[in-house]
Design a protein around this motif. Sequence first.
Motif, PDB file in Angstrom:
ATOM      1  N   SER A 439       0.823  -1.208   0.000  1.00 31.91           N
ATOM      2  CA  SER A 439       0.000   0.000   0.000  1.00 31.91           C
ATOM      3  C   SER A 439       0.859   1.262   0.000  1.00 31.91           C
ATOM      4  CB  SER A 439      -0.934  -0.010   1.217  1.00 31.91           C
ATOM      5  OG  SER A 439      -1.786   1.097   1.194  1.00 31.91           O
ATOM      6  N   VAL A 440       1.911   1.277   0.790  1.00 28.56           N
ATOM      7  CA  VAL A 440       2.815   2.425   0.834  1.00 28.56           C
ATOM      8  C   VAL A 440       3.502   2.613  -0.515  1.00 28.56           C
ATOM      9  CG1 VAL A 440       4.936   3.333   1.866  1.00 28.56           C
ATOM     10  CG2 VAL A 440       3.170   2.321   3.323  1.00 28.56           C
ATOM     11  N   MET A 441       3.974   1.522  -1.103  1.00 28.35           N
ATOM     12  CA  MET A 441       4.666   1.623  -2.383  1.00 28.35           C
ATOM     13  C   MET A 441       3.709   2.072  -3.493  1.00 28.35           C
ATOM     14  SD  MET A 441       7.765   1.272  -1.923  1.00 28.35           S
ATOM     15  CE  MET A 441       8.122   1.373  -3.683  1.00 28.35           C
ATOM     16  N   SER A 442       2.462   1.669  -3.413  1.00 26.18           N
ATOM     17  CA  SER A 442       1.470   2.114  -4.391  1.00 26.18           C
ATOM     18  C   SER A 442       1.306   3.627  -4.331  1.00 26.18           C
ATOM     19  CB  SER A 442       0.128   1.414  -4.121  1.00 26.18           C
ATOM     20  OG  SER A 442      -0.828   1.800  -5.076  1.00 26.18           O
ATOM     21  N   MET A 443       1.261   4.183  -3.121  1.00 25.40           N
ATOM     22  CA  MET A 443       1.135   5.632  -2.971  1.00 25.40           C
ATOM     23  C   MET A 443       2.367   6.350  -3.529  1.00 25.40           C
ATOM     24  SD  MET A 443       0.704   7.921   0.499  1.00 25.40           S
ATOM     25  CE  MET A 443       2.389   7.548   1.015  1.00 25.40           C
ATOM     26  N   VAL A 444       3.545   5.842  -3.226  1.00 28.68           N
ATOM     27  CA  VAL A 444       4.781   6.473  -3.688  1.00 28.68           C
ATOM     28  C   VAL A 444       4.840   6.491  -5.217  1.00 28.68           C
ATOM     29  CG1 VAL A 444       7.297   6.217  -3.762  1.00 28.68           C
ATOM     30  CG2 VAL A 444       6.077   5.935  -1.593  1.00 28.68           C
ATOM     31  N   LEU A 445       4.519   5.370  -5.841  1.00 26.01           N
ATOM     32  CA  LEU A 445       4.547   5.294  -7.297  1.00 26.01           C
ATOM     33  C   LEU A 445       3.484   6.189  -7.937  1.00 26.01           C
ATOM     34  CD1 LEU A 445       5.075   1.433  -7.679  1.00 26.01           C
ATOM     35  CD2 LEU A 445       6.770   3.230  -8.117  1.00 26.01           C
ATOM     36  N   THR A 446       2.328   6.307  -7.284  1.00 25.43           N
ATOM     37  CA  THR A 446       1.263   7.168  -7.808  1.00 25.43           C
ATOM     38  C   THR A 446       1.655   8.638  -7.724  1.00 25.43           C
ATOM     39  OG1 THR A 446      -0.412   5.554  -7.156  1.00 25.43           O
ATOM     40  CG2 THR A 446      -1.177   7.800  -7.580  1.00 25.43           C
ATOM     41  N   LEU A 447       2.291   9.035  -6.642  1.00 24.56           N
ATOM     42  CA  LEU A 447       2.774  10.414  -6.520  1.00 24.56           C
ATOM     43  C   LEU A 447       3.765  10.739  -7.640  1.00 24.56           C
ATOM     44  CD1 LEU A 447       3.229  10.626  -2.647  1.00 24.56           C
ATOM     45  CD2 LEU A 447       1.674  12.037  -4.024  1.00 24.56           C
ATOM     46  N   ALA A 448       4.613   9.769  -7.978  1.00 27.70           N
ATOM     47  CA  ALA A 448       5.565   9.984  -9.075  1.00 27.70           C
ATOM     48  C   ALA A 448       4.825  10.167 -10.397  1.00 27.70           C
ATOM     49  CB  ALA A 448       6.523   8.794  -9.155  1.00 27.70           C
ATOM     50  N   ALA A 449       3.794   9.347 -10.640  1.00 29.66           N
ATOM     51  CA  ALA A 449       3.022   9.479 -11.875  1.00 29.66           C
ATOM     52  C   ALA A 449       2.271  10.802 -11.920  1.00 29.66           C
ATOM     53  CB  ALA A 449       2.032   8.306 -11.991  1.00 29.66           C
ATOM     54  N   TYR A 450       1.816  11.275 -10.774  1.00 31.90           N
ATOM     55  CA  TYR A 450       1.054  12.521 -10.724  1.00 31.90           C
ATOM     56  C   TYR A 450       1.937  13.733 -11.012  1.00 31.90           C
ATOM     57  CZ  TYR A 450      -2.135  16.135  -9.049  1.00 31.90           C
ATOM     58  OH  TYR A 450      -2.936  17.252  -8.959  1.00 31.90           O
ATOM     59  N   PHE A 451       3.098  13.782 -10.389  1.00 37.83           N
ATOM     60  CA  PHE A 451       3.945  14.975 -10.505  1.00 37.83           C
ATOM     61  C   PHE A 451       4.924  14.931 -11.679  1.00 37.83           C
ATOM     62  CE2 PHE A 451       2.716  15.347  -5.984  1.00 37.83           C
ATOM     63  CZ  PHE A 451       2.227  16.639  -6.013  1.00 37.83           C
ATOM     64  N   LYS A 452       5.203  13.755 -12.217  1.00 35.64           N
ATOM     65  CA  LYS A 452       6.224  13.647 -13.262  1.00 35.64           C
ATOM     66  C   LYS A 452       5.686  13.175 -14.608  1.00 35.64           C
ATOM     67  CE  LYS A 452       9.529  14.757 -10.388  1.00 35.64           C
ATOM     68  NZ  LYS A 452      10.226  16.066 -10.513  1.00 35.64           N
ATOM     69  N   GLY A 453       4.394  12.875 -14.694  1.00 32.33           N
ATOM     70  CA  GLY A 453       3.849  12.325 -15.932  1.00 32.33           C
ATOM     71  C   GLY A 453       3.745  13.346 -17.050  1.00 32.33           C
ATOM     72  N   GLY A 454       3.712  12.852 -18.298  1.00 31.91           N
ATOM     73  CA  GLY A 454       3.600  13.736 -19.449  1.00 31.91           C
ATOM     74  C   GLY A 454       2.282  14.495 -19.487  1.00 31.91           C
ATOM     75  N   TRP A 455       1.213  13.920 -18.940  1.00 33.05           N
ATOM     76  CA  TRP A 455      -0.083  14.594 -18.913  1.00 33.05           C
ATOM     77  C   TRP A 455       0.019  15.940 -18.203  1.00 33.05           C
ATOM     78  CZ3 TRP A 455      -2.725  16.265 -14.599  1.00 33.05           C
ATOM     79  CH2 TRP A 455      -2.191  15.868 -13.363  1.00 33.05           C
ATOM     80  N   ARG A 456       0.889  16.004 -17.166  1.00 33.35           N
ATOM     81  CA  ARG A 456       1.001  17.215 -16.359  1.00 33.35           C
ATOM     82  C   ARG A 456       1.633  18.356 -17.144  1.00 33.35           C
ATOM     83  NH1 ARG A 456       0.282  18.318 -11.233  1.00 33.35           N
ATOM     84  NH2 ARG A 456       1.362  20.096 -10.317  1.00 33.35           N
ATOM     85  N   ARG A 457       2.620  18.028 -17.959  1.00 31.63           N
ATOM     86  CA  ARG A 457       3.263  19.064 -18.776  1.00 31.63           C
ATOM     87  C   ARG A 457       2.272  19.631 -19.793  1.00 31.63           C
ATOM     88  NH1 ARG A 457       7.367  15.265 -18.095  1.00 31.63           N
ATOM     89  NH2 ARG A 457       6.844  14.168 -20.046  1.00 31.63           N
ATOM     90  N   GLN A 458       1.441  18.775 -20.374  1.00 29.80           N
ATOM     91  CA  GLN A 458       0.429  19.255 -21.311  1.00 29.80           C
ATOM     92  C   GLN A 458      -0.591  20.151 -20.605  1.00 29.80           C
ATOM     93  OE1 GLN A 458      -1.260  15.838 -23.259  1.00 29.80           O
ATOM     94  NE2 GLN A 458       0.743  15.036 -23.881  1.00 29.80           N
ATOM     95  N   MET A 459      -1.005  19.763 -19.398  1.00 27.76           N
ATOM     96  CA  MET A 459      -1.943  20.575 -18.631  1.00 27.76           C
ATOM     97  C   MET A 459      -1.349  21.951 -18.336  1.00 27.76           C
ATOM     98  SD  MET A 459      -3.367  19.976 -14.732  1.00 27.76           S
ATOM     99  CE  MET A 459      -1.779  20.492 -14.031  1.00 27.76           C
TER     100      MET A 459
END
Length: 468
Positions: A439-459
């Motif tokens: 559960s902890v690792m799932s949160m850590v990986l999700t935070l990385a996807a949220y702040f570093k994903g390509g979708w964010r740069r487009q937004m």
Amino acid sequence: MSDAPLPTGPLRGDLTEGPLTRTLIVFAVPQMIGNVMQSLNGSINAVWVGRLLGNGALAATANANIIMFLLFALVFGFGMAATVKVGQAWGRKDVVAARRSLGTAIGLTFMLALATSLGGWIFAPQMLHWLATPGESYGEALVYLRVVFIANPAATVTTMLAMGMRGSGDAGTPLRFMILTSVLDVILNPLFIMGWGPVPRMGIGGSAFATVIASFLGLFGMIAWIYAKDLPLRLRGKELAFLKPHRSELRYILGKGLPMGAQMLVISGAGVIMIGLVNREGLEMASAYGALLQVWNYIGMPAMAIGAAVSAMVAQHIGAGREDRVDAISRAGSTANLAITAVLLAAMLLFDRPLLALFLGDASPAVPLAQHIQSLAIWTYLPFGVTIVLFGTLRAYGVVYSQLLVLFTSMYLIRYGIYWLLYPSLGADALWYSLMVSSVMSMVLTLAAYFKGGWRRQMQRRIAAAAG
């Protein structure tokens, strides 16, 4: 297809106006209540089954329900895609597009529900064998599972309607009929289990039959309400053709819904493996875990409701061109969920024995075992909540594969790697430690996807273009 003019003013259910936190909470609360009602329904039915038929029957329902969740996951993925599509159309104030999206989703999933109901009835024995269902409860699990499959089409269409309406900002209508369905199910369960008057005693099959009746009555009631109140997403006249899946809508719902459904399959598949591992520890452990699943459902409900609300709210903001508020929505959802979940954790730990005794009986040796399991595993719901809320934001942007990778990595590679590593020294406790780590690792990986994903740069580019 419709002569209705496009609205120029605010739509009912507009989630893009007003204070973010207040709007989010007001919208999420009916969903939360509905989720709690649904869990309460399942829990009360589990009390009826456990008290009237015994722990073997309770273990049987736990095994059958995990299969139903597994089969329902794909349909649920299409519903999440429909919520996003309807929400984006609602943000643009395009009611006709919202109706078209919902019609395609309902037409597609109804056909799938009929197919899975038939296949589920035929292959129910093989499914239970795959779960290593204990022999003491196999016969009851088979009866229960086959009857519950009959309710699948009604439950599928009801869920699709509810998710589409939430995309349009209407959380009240789904709540009304969730309450109706739950109350009917709770009332009818003991009637059909034990029999009364002309109603024959049906045992565990009666519990499933009560669910079938309640599901169909709830669906018919919701459809009648939608048309009686002339709610915006109703289909009438030529718009009924929207129930035949439209190619462009189908492309989106399949393209995004399949990976979203795959996320649910990954979650439920991990649950199937967990049930199988628990079953191998014996009937007492299976009974304790079955009771805990009923209790834990309540802890996960706020995260699911707030995550769904965040997804609908962000989708409307995308449609309305107000993406500068997306991060604030994510923060508001995460903070609210952590606060609510912490309160629930405290209550569950304080009253764990009487709650578990409801399902297992005061004298059951499974009660202290369930208390021990809960003390180790209940903390997983804090990081789980953050993960689910951020998934809601990512889902609104059509970002689906990164979540799938996060879930597969955390729930399979990490969880079961930890389990196999720790089992020789900790025994069954390795199961509960592995839940926390994953559960902890799932949160850590999700935070990385949220702040570093390509979708964010487009937004961010779109926000900068709008500001400039």
